[in-house]
Design a protein around this motif. Structure first.
Motif, PDB file in Angstrom:
ATOM      1  N   ARG A 203       0.815  -1.336  -0.258  1.00  0.00           N
ATOM      2  CA  ARG A 203       0.122  -0.161  -0.009  1.00  0.00           C
ATOM      3  C   ARG A 203       0.929   1.248  -0.154  1.00  0.00           C
ATOM      4  O   ARG A 203       1.808   1.288   0.838  1.00  0.00           O
ATOM      5  CB  ARG A 203      -0.943  -0.170   1.236  1.00  0.00           C
TER       6      ARG A 203
ATOM      7  N   GLU B 228       0.395   5.446  -0.178  1.00  0.00           N
ATOM      8  CA  GLU B 228      -0.790   6.575   0.343  1.00  0.00           C
ATOM      9  C   GLU B 228       0.021   7.926   0.018  1.00  0.00           C
ATOM     10  O   GLU B 228       1.019   8.264   1.014  1.00  0.00           O
ATOM     11  CB  GLU B 228      -1.247   6.505   1.783  1.00  0.00           C
ATOM     12  N   HIS B 229      -0.356   8.659  -0.737  1.00  0.00           N
ATOM     13  CA  HIS B 229       0.208  10.085  -1.030  1.00  0.00           C
ATOM     14  C   HIS B 229       1.825  10.277  -0.930  1.00  0.00           C
ATOM     15  O   HIS B 229       2.235  10.965  -0.035  1.00  0.00           O
ATOM     16  CB  HIS B 229      -0.423  10.895   0.077  1.00  0.00           C
TER      17      HIS B 229
ATOM     18  N   ASP C 118       2.410  12.560  -5.226  1.00  0.00           N
ATOM     19  CA  ASP C 118       1.141  12.268  -4.515  1.00  0.00           C
ATOM     20  C   ASP C 118       0.520  10.804  -5.296  1.00  0.00           C
ATOM     21  O   ASP C 118      -0.358  10.827  -5.819  1.00  0.00           O
ATOM     22  CB  ASP C 118       0.215  13.368  -4.829  1.00  0.00           C
TER      23      ASP C 118
ATOM     24  N   THR D 120      -0.682   7.232  -4.891  1.00  0.00           N
ATOM     25  CA  THR D 120      -1.419   6.451  -4.176  1.00  0.00           C
ATOM     26  C   THR D 120      -2.117   5.172  -4.796  1.00  0.00           C
ATOM     27  O   THR D 120      -2.537   5.172  -5.997  1.00  0.00           O
ATOM     28  CB  THR D 120      -2.792   7.024  -3.592  1.00  0.00           C
TER      29      THR D 120
ATOM     30  N   GLY E  34       4.237  10.679   2.760  1.00  0.00           N
ATOM     31  CA  GLY E  34       3.560   9.783   2.599  1.00  0.00           C
ATOM     32  C   GLY E  34       3.824   8.435   3.044  1.00  0.00           C
ATOM     33  O   GLY E  34       4.812   8.064   3.878  1.00  0.00           O
TER      34      GLY E  34
END
Length: 279
Positions: free
Chosen positions: A7, A9-10, A25, A27, A62
């Motif tokens: 995973r 994220e950002h 950015d 994701t 992130g």
């Protein structure tokens, strides 16, 4: 394949000498056992993502999570136990005098006991079809065989995720086919998550899902069929389309009706056989 194993994220990352973000950015997640292809032209951010996923780089901001571990300086070695990378040039990965020595190298560094090491080496070479070459010098192998040995070295470490970082770009068509068949067979037998970083769009057809990167950002996401339904969009950002999709376009231009996209050699051969039979 319901559990997210990887995973992001950002995630942001910028090289010191660059003004713009190499990754901006971003994701996305990857399910356990899934094959994800990350594609894009040079400078799109895909290779930077590969280094971030293996902890060779750390994001400026992130979250990156592999399994139960969020990437940090304290978890880096736990992350690397779960992620194996196969790089572009197999020659740069060889350190052993023989194939079996090379596959054993990573295990020695991890302190695996000798008896277990022997078994893991034998199992890994069998998985990639290189058992008969165990005592050969790596330098004498073909490009495809070298890359299969590199994959065996990763498999012996028993990772949960294999990242192919342009792993077929230096191979001829036969070697490329050998490596892709090896990965496909492994993934079918084991619940290994595969992330392939590539600009070879024919390789993308092996994946369950595709993320197209452009200028460090996630440009488009979908199945191979969904991605190539709009070939002009791909060409607009400097990417082509697989040969099979290009052939489909040419056939359509000649008035040959095709009910659904052709995304495999088998489907292509079946179509050509039908067309030949009708004529």
């Amino acid at each position: 394949m319901s559990e997210d194993f990887v995973r992001l994220e950002h995630v942001f990352y910028k090289y010191e000498e660059e003004d713009n973000f190499a990754v901006e950015d971003v994701t996305f997640s990857v399910r356990k056992g899934e094959w994800l292809a990350l594609v894009g032209h040079n400078g799109s951010g895909k290779s930077t993502l590969a280094k971030l996923l293996n902890g060779l780089l750390f994001p400026e901001s992130g979250l990156i999570k592999i399994g139960h571990f969020a990437l940090s300086e304290t978890t880096i070695w736990e992350i690397r136990k779960q992620v194996g990378m196969v790089f572009q040039n197999p020659d740069n990965q060889f350190v052993g005098a023989t194939v079996q020595d090379d596959v054993a190298f990573g295990l020695e560094n991890h302190g695996v006991p000798h008896e277990e090491m022997v078994k893991r080496v034998e199992d890994a070479l069998r998985e990639v079809g290189m058992t008969d070459y165990a005592l050969h010098e790596p330098a004498r192998l073909s490009g495809g065989q070298k890359q299969r040995v590199a994959i065996a070295g990763v498999l012996a470490l028993q990772p949960d995720v294999i990242i192919l970082d342009e792993a077929t770009s230096m191979l001829d068509p036969r070697g490329r086919a050998e490596v892709m068949a090896t990965i496909r067979n492994l993934r079918e037998r084991e619940e290994i998550t595969v992330i392939s970083i590539t600009h070879d769009l024919d390789e993308v057809l092996y994946a369950d899902r595709v993320i197209v990167m452009n200028e460090g950002k996630r440009f488009k996401e979908g199945t191979p069929q969904e991605i190539f339904e709009a070939p002009e969009e791909m060409k607009r950002i400097g990417l082509g389309v697989p040969f099979i999709v290009e052939l489909e376009e040419k056939l359509s231009e000649r008035g040959i009706q095709i009910d659904e996209p052709i995304l495999s050699e088998g489907a292509l051969l079946e179509l050509l056989w039908r067309l030949n039979s009708n004529n």
